[in-house]
Design an enzyme around this catalytic site. Structure first.
Site: not given
Ligand code: NAI
Ligand SMILES: N[C@@H](CC=O)C(=O)O
Ligand code: NA
Length: 917
Positions: A773, A777
């Site tokens: 990850d 970045k």
């Molecule tokens: N959690 C964090 O603090 C941060 C997360 N991100 C990014 O945000 C994104 C989402 O992260 P989260 O919400 O934590 O993950 P999550 O796993 O909680 O949510 C992802 C959702 O996308 C759905 N999904 C997966 N493939 C799919 C598809 N083909 N079509 C439709 N839905 C689909 C999953 O079922 C799930 O509900 C990731 O790319 C992550 O890298 C970026 C910055 C910070």
């Molecule tokens: N998993 C990532 C979420 C943001 O990109 C992190 O821990 O920084």
């Protein structure tokens, strides 16, 4: 020939009442004047019955050849002019269309509106009851087609009016009206019989029959008004309005003669309230005719001009003139004023305002026309008048409305041989004229190498053939290179008088079109500048209309949003959107509508916006199986909103692989998903090249540092000419949290579980622990800084124990992680013994075109050792920030801050699309 004798419709008492008056005023033309004077209201004519009475006699005398002349013998009585027609402000003219006169109750409402007007004198023009004109045309059509059912159709006409009159009137007035109706119907039956026998009806015959609808509605209204004790006359405008044909389906009023006739009519019946028939008129030879399409509006305007009225009010069933077709633009607003020229232009473009010719009579006397809704008296309506001098002159107010014309084709005649050759344009357009094509718009650049013009699509084949024939030699010799036809076009026109004198209007128009990703094929603006016309693909037209309308009119930026992946970030974003939507609308004029949500298994779609208070239930209960293609189609084919954005909140590589196609479709993309920007370099470059060349936007601030302004800071530095030397920092919220909290009190695996629980980790925490990850970045920032690196170019120190790399799921990994806690205790103790802390850092070494990701030990007083929670810290060393790097620090992971970063990108997009900043 069969006899056309008609039984006397009047009951004996009524007939007796008529006779003395008739004879009292009889002049040389006995039959006619007799009827004119035998009216129900003072010396009021009984209109059509008198003519039929005359025609009947004439028919018997002269036979069917003279039927029309006899039937149409409208005469102007040589009466003494005793009362002069007053003119000017004391008159107010109203016109009520067929819908307003649709039922007895509505006719009564019309009467109430008339009675409520306190003007000294009122002239009311009425149309036939709704549908009656069509019924009357149908009678003629049936009769001349020798279809016997015209008789039953005539009965329907009779029944409709009898029923209406019985509802509305009573006593003597009702008897008189019904007597007249009987008489008219009997005579019409005779006339239709003649048409049936002849198998033909001339235009005048047809006009005569059709005009009865107005005669009946005018009489009914005048009785309804008299019922409340107010004196009222009714006027058969065939005695007043004299017109002459002027080209196809058009007539020109003879104002002088009409005024003379009105004067005479008034001298006989100087009533303060006059109900006049719309639509019908006569020729100079007294042959009945009509004012053609929208004739009643025209009648009102001509009569308004004849009496120099204070105002002409056209009553209808809409609140006024809309800024665009409300069926296409739901936010269209009612315009309070319009200049005559603007109304004129809008009518040309098909806006349902007024027929352009309706405006001419009042325009010459500066009489305002007000369009009002009879079913909503609280709406003030739209006033069409001379351009008010003090009208708001700001840029947006310059454009009054937008209109479109569909089903057009562009013809493009191109060639070097056209430049400087007089007569080319004339030859082109005479070829179009020869095939009867209507040229709707012309555009020629001053280089003279091409002329393009728009014609209705159905006429373009003939035009193309004619041009190929006309220019056969020039095409063969290469002086003309092509005669090209582009089908499936529409015209979008912006109308506004002040466009002429205001710089920047066209810039806003074209900017709004460009931002909605709409390609303009041709442009025309005459020097009158009342309108700017652009030709577009028909399929883009409604979207274009919405885009320009919202830009000029509402300054409301509407944005349709599709959310992919309502997981932690996606659902937090949906909550934030729900909480903030009303504020954005109110304060920023931004209208955000989530029109689709798709998860891994189901999706929920809406054309106008999902109710964000219950999206979870909707996604469970009113959902369909998830299908990304149809989800995207739903968004791109939505015609309600001009601008669309897909927000990818997944971590899915497959979803990210579609961004290119979506941008190409004109759909903007916003994402916290790092996969696209850290994937294969060639795909990334292709995506960025496409995006930069188009007006579609791709924002991904949350991919690095979540909501922290990392990408935007870097862009700001680069775009202002700073040189990036090095970007270094703690880019992982998860790893930051782990090393900030792993201090001997909890096990390593416990702290990892806490980070996961807090929502800092990737869906699979191994992406964080492996350093991937962070490497992503680093790649994102490196590429943003101009380095062409692949993910595999970044050396990564993985923290995932070798044995756990092959775990089949994140859960399995988390279960097995505690068995490696001792290794971590040891590493932590070693660092602590040296007065240091462990930190996982990423470096973009721009100067050396490299990147790396590593676990390092830092002294306790190092800034990287001062962090807490999920803090990221990113230091930009640049030419400007060389001694002291520019540092951004703060929580770099977590649902709220990440969703907030995505939300910021959505608002950035709205601002790019024209929302106030
Ligand atoms: N959690 C964090 O603090 C941060 C997360 N991100 C990014 O945000 C994104 C989402 O992260 P989260 O919400 O934590 O993950 P999550 O796993 O909680 O949510 C992802 C959702 O996308 C759905 N999904 C997966 N493939 C799919 C598809 N083909 N079509 C439709 N839905 C689909 C999953 O079922 C799930 O509900 C990731 O790319 C992550 O890298 C970026 C910055 C910070
Ligand atoms: N998993 C990532 C979420 C943001 O990109 C992190 O821990 O920084
Ligand atoms: Na960020």
């Amino acid at each position: 020939m069969r006899s056309l004798a008609v039984a006397s419709p009047l009951p004996p008492a009524a007939a007796a009442r008529r006779r003395p008056r008739a004879s009292a005023s009889a002049s040389g033309r006995e039959v006619i004047s007799q009827c004119w004077k035998c009216g129900i209201n003072q010396d009021q004519p009984l209109g059509n019955s008198l003519r039929i009475g005359h025609s009947q006699g004439s028919l018997q005398r002269h036979g069917s050849k003279n039927l029309l002349a006899a039937a149409a013998a409208i005469s102007v009585e040589q009466a003494e002019v005793s009362t002069y027609l007053p003119k000017g402000d004391m008159w107010s003219v109203h016109k009520f269309g067929g819908t307003c006169m649709g039922t007895p109750q509505r006719i009564q409402n019309v009467a109430d509106i008339v009675l409520g007007d306190s003007s000294e004198r009122k002239l009311i023009i009425v149309s036939a009851m709704s549908k009656v004109t069509d019924m009357m045309f149908n009678l003629v059509h049936k009769a001349q087609s020798r279809d016997n059912s015209y008789t039953t159709a005539l009965d329907e006409v009779f029944n409709k009016h009898m029923a209406a009159a019985k509802d509305l009137l009573d006593g003597e007035d009702l008897a008189r009206f019904l007597a007249q109706l009987h008489s008219d119907i009997s005579n019409l039956r005779a006339m239709l019989r003649a048409i049936f026998i002849a198998g033909h009806a001339t235009e005048s015959f047809s006009d005569f029959v059709v005009g009865h609808g107005e005669l009946w509605s005018a009489q009914m209204l005048s009785y309804a008004i008299k019922k409340s004790g107010v004196p009222c006359s009714w006027m058969d405008t065939r005695e007043i309005l004299v017109v002459k044909p002027s080209g196809s389906n058009q007539v020109d009023p003879d104002y002088l003669e009409s005024e003379k006739r009105l004067q005479k009519w008034f001298s006989r019946q100087p009533a303060a309230t006059i109900i006049a028939t719309g639509f019908i008129a006569s020729t100079a030879e007294n042959i009945p005719t009509t004012l053609k399409r929208d004739g009643s509006d025209f009648s009102a305007s001509i009569i308004g001009s004849l009496v120099r009225a204070r105002q002409v009010t056209i009553w209808t069933d809409v609140d006024g003139v809309f800024s665009a077709d409300p069926r296409k633009v739901s936010e269209a607003v009612i315009l309070s004023t319009l200049s005559y020229q603007e109304a004129w232009e809008m009518s040309y473009f098909g806006a349902n305002v007024l027929h352009p010719r309706t405006i001419i009579p009042v325009m010459k006397d500066n009489i305002p026309i007000v369009i009002r809704n009879m079913f909503n008296l609280s709406a003030p309506g739209t006033m069409i008048c001379k351009q008010p001098a003090n009208e708001n002159a700001d840029l947006d107010a310059c454009v009054k409305s937008f209109a479109t014309i569909d089903k057009l084709a562009l013809v493009n005649v191109e060639g070097t041989g056209m430049a400087g050759v007089p007569g080319t344009a004339s030859a082109i357009f005479s070829a179009a004229k020869d095939v009867g094509a209507n040229v709707i718009m012309i555009s020629q650049a001053s280089s003279e190498h091409s002329v393009c013009f728009a014609v209705p699509e159905k006429e373009v084949a003939a035009v193309s053939t004619a041009l190929h024939v006309r220019f056969r030699e020039a095409l063969a010799a290469g002086r003309l290179s092509k005669v090209e036809v582009i089908r499936g076009c529409s015209i979008l026109a912006a109308v506004g008088l002040r466009m002429a004198s205001t710089p920047g209007v066209s810039a806003i128009l074209f900017d709004a079109l460009a931002k909605a990703n709409i390609n303009v094929r041709a442009i025309a603006q005459g020097c009158s500048e009342y309108n700017i016309t652009v030709v577009l693909k028909q399929e883009d037209c409604v979207r274009a209309l919405k885009a320009v309308h919202s830009r000029f009119f509402l300054s409301k930026t509407t944005l349709a949003v599709g959310i992919i992946g309502p997981g932690l970030i996606g659902r937090t974003l949906l909550d934030q959107l729900k909480d903030q939507a009303a504020v954005l609308k109110e304060n920023m004029n931004i209208d955000l509508r989530v029109i689709g949500i798709i998860g891994s298994r189901t999706m929920h779609l809406s054309d106008i916006g999902v109710d964000l208070n219950q999206w979870k239930e909707l996604l469970r209960k009113e959902a369909e199986l998830a299908d990304l293609d149809s989800f995207v189609r739903h968004l791109s084919e939505n015609h309600v909103f001009p601008n669309k954005v897909l927000v990818d909140c997944t971590a899915d590589t497959n979803v990210a692989s579609h961004y290119y196609d979506w941008l190409k479709k004109g759909i903007h993309v916003i994402t916290p998903n790092k996969k696209a920007n850290s994937g294969p370099l060639d795909r990334y470059l292709k995506l960025r090249t496409l995006q930069r060349a188009s007006y579609t936007h791709y924002f991904y601030e949350a991919t690095v540092g979540a909501g922290l302004p990392i990408i935007s800071t870097l862009r700001g530095l680069l775009e202002t000419g700073d040189k990036i030397l090095r970007i270094e920092g703690i880019f992982s919220g998860t790893l930051s949290y782990i090393f900030n909290n792993f201090e001997g009190t909890r096990t390593f695996s416990n702290v990892v579980a806490e980070a996961k629980e807090a929502g800092y980790t990737e869906p699979d925490p191994r992406d964080d622990l492996s350093g991937t990850d962070v490497a992503r970045k680093v790649i994102i920032l490196a590429r943003e800084s101009g380095l062409r690196l692949e993910l595999s170019d970044i050396p990564v120190k993985s923290l995932v124990p070798e044995a756990l790399r092959s775990c089949s799921s994140a859960d399995e990994f988390m279960q097995k992680l505690p068995s490696f806690d001792q290794d971590w205790d040891r590493q932590c103790d070693e660092a602590e013994a040296a007065g240091e802390v462990l930190r996982y850092v990423g470096v973009v070494d721009v100067a050396n075109r490299k990147g790396r990701v590593e676990l390092q030990r830092y002294k306790r007083d190092h800034p990287f050792a001062q962090l807490s929670g999920s803090d990221n810290i990113i230091a930009f060393t640049t030419s400007r920030y060389k001694e002291q790097p520019l540092i951004v620090r703060g929580p770099g992971a977590g649902a709220e801050v990440t969703a907030g970063g995505v939300f910021c990108d959505i608002l950035r997009l709205a601002s790019y699309l024209g929302a106030p900043s």
